[in-house]
Design an enzyme around this catalytic site. Structure first.
Site, short mmCIF file in Angstrom:
data_model
loop_
_atom_site.label_atom_id
_atom_site.label_comp_id
_atom_site.label_asym_id
_atom_site.label_seq_id
_atom_site.Cartn_x
_atom_site.Cartn_y
_atom_site.Cartn_z
N ASP A 105 36.41 -42.75 15.26
CA ASP A 105 37.36 -41.64 15.72
C ASP A 105 38.63 -42.06 15.01
O ASP A 105 38.56 -42.48 13.78
CB ASP A 105 37.40 -41.56 17.36
CG ASP A 105 38.57 -40.75 17.56
OD1 ASP A 105 38.10 -39.36 17.45
OD2 ASP A 105 39.46 -40.86 18.17
N TYR A 232 48.54 -38.50 16.59
CA TYR A 232 48.35 -37.43 15.99
C TYR A 232 49.70 -36.76 15.67
O TYR A 232 49.92 -35.68 14.41
CB TYR A 232 47.86 -36.37 17.14
CG TYR A 232 46.42 -36.57 17.86
CD1 TYR A 232 45.52 -36.03 17.17
CD2 TYR A 232 46.34 -37.59 18.52
CE1 TYR A 232 44.07 -36.29 17.43
CE2 TYR A 232 45.01 -37.92 18.94
CZ TYR A 232 43.75 -37.33 18.31
OH TYR A 232 42.46 -37.58 18.72
N HIS A 297 30.16 -37.15 19.82
CA HIS A 297 31.17 -37.97 19.46
C HIS A 297 31.36 -39.36 19.73
O HIS A 297 31.37 -40.33 19.07
CB HIS A 297 32.26 -37.27 19.99
CG HIS A 297 33.65 -37.85 19.21
ND1 HIS A 297 33.86 -37.60 17.72
CD2 HIS A 297 34.77 -38.40 19.67
CE1 HIS A 297 34.94 -38.24 17.37
NE2 HIS A 297 35.69 -38.70 18.51
#
Length: 331
Positions: A105, A232, A297
């Site tokens: 990730d 982010y 994921h």
């Protein structure tokens, strides 16, 4: 699980919490595990036990902003230069000139950038979930995500100041159960508003225990989510800062693993990039791509044994030839 040792180390101006397992002697090959969001060192507990039992020194820090590691308040303190700088300083503090790196990730994104910026510190790379994303001079990352999924996509919503407060409205054990197990792609991924409407009585899958979600909930109840969300918020800033590396290639031996149910595998253009030559062009030393059927994921937890075996099968072949000599500059 192998016995896990915990300590705090000073690195790059912050204090880092580091979990370690396996031998500590200088001759033991070292593996650095780099976690993603919303995770901690704990995501690698299975792989640490597996590799420690096979003689590897396993090092899994909480990244900047997570768990027991310092969380600077400014979003601009979470660029890839900060995070890669933390990792290099951590390796220096541990007296590890070169390591195997395993990322997932956001940890995969950090690991790709570590290989771009300091390939001399990486013996080989195994990355999970997120393929290398070459810098596209004409398109900023947030433009890409908004065009693909709209303003309500979680990556876009995370740009909103104070958004991290929405996590406080969850029962955190329920949140982590949902976050780690819910299969969602496209605009529905990590949709906090929709997640609030789901049942709090979700049944844990066999690969995730009450102890696991309790541990995550306990840590995040103290730290909050701002540190992870700030990664982010640096997406476009990273794009600006990495301009000198436009067109740069990842020159490290690499294996890539992804589940066919992974949201990152279904981003527009990603499958074509991985399987039609773009990935190999940008990562010339890419040796293997593994797509695991039915996996989501959080693959290193969902398919713990399989991923541990994949990692070991790849890195063990480098042991026969040993580590290359480090270059020493003489003035």
């Amino acid at each position: 699980m192998a016995a896990v040792r915990h300590r705090q180390l000073e690195a790059n101006g912050i204090t880092m919490h580091v979990a370690e397992a396996g031998p500590v002697n200088a001759s033991a090959p070292a593996v650095l595990f780099v976690h993603g969001f919303p995770e901690l060192w704990y995501s690698w507990r299975h792989q640490m036990g597996y590799l420690a039992a096979r003689g590897y020194r396993c090092v899994a820090p909480d990244l900047r902003g997570y768990g027991g590691t310092t969380a600077p308040p400014e979003p601009t303190s979470y660029t890839v230069f900060h995070i890669v700088g933390d990792i290099v300083a951590l390796l220096d503090a541990l007296h590890l000139p070169q390591v195997f790196v395993v990322g997932h990730d956001w940890g995969a994104i950090v690991s790709w950038n570590l290989c771009l910026l300091r390939p001399d510190r990486v013996r080989a790379l195994v990355n999970l979930s997120v393929a290398f994303m070459p810098r596209r001079p004409g398109v900023k990352p947030l433009e890409y995500f908004r065009a693909a999924y709209g303003d309500e996509y979680y990556v876009c919503r995370f740009q909103e100041p104070g958004l991290e407060a929405e996590f406080a409205t969850f029962d955190l054990k329920s949140f982590f159960t949902l976050a780690l197990t819910l299969r969602a792609t496209g605009s529905s991924a990590m949709d906090l508003r929709k997640m609030q409407t789901y049942s709090k009585q979700m049944v844990l899958p066999s690969w995730l225990s009450e102890e696991d979600v309790s541990y995550l909930a306990s840590v995040y109840s103290k730290t909050g989510f701002a540190g992870g969300v700030n990664y982010y918020r640096c997406l476009d800033l990273n794009w600006e800062l990495m301009a000198p590396w436009t067109g740069a290639k990842v020159q490290v031996p690499t294996k890539f693993i992804v589940g066919d149910g992974d949201l990152a595998y279904h981003h527009p253009g990603v499958k074509r990039y991985i399987h039609k030559g773009g990935f190999k062009r940008d990562v010339p030393m890419l040796e293997e791509v593994v797509v695991i059927k039915g996996a989501g994921h959080f693959i290193q937890q969902e398919r713990a044994q399989e991923i541990s075996e994949h990692i070991h099968d790849y890195i063990k072949k480098f042991e026969a030839c040993g580590l290359p000599p480090l270059r020493v500059s003489k003035l």
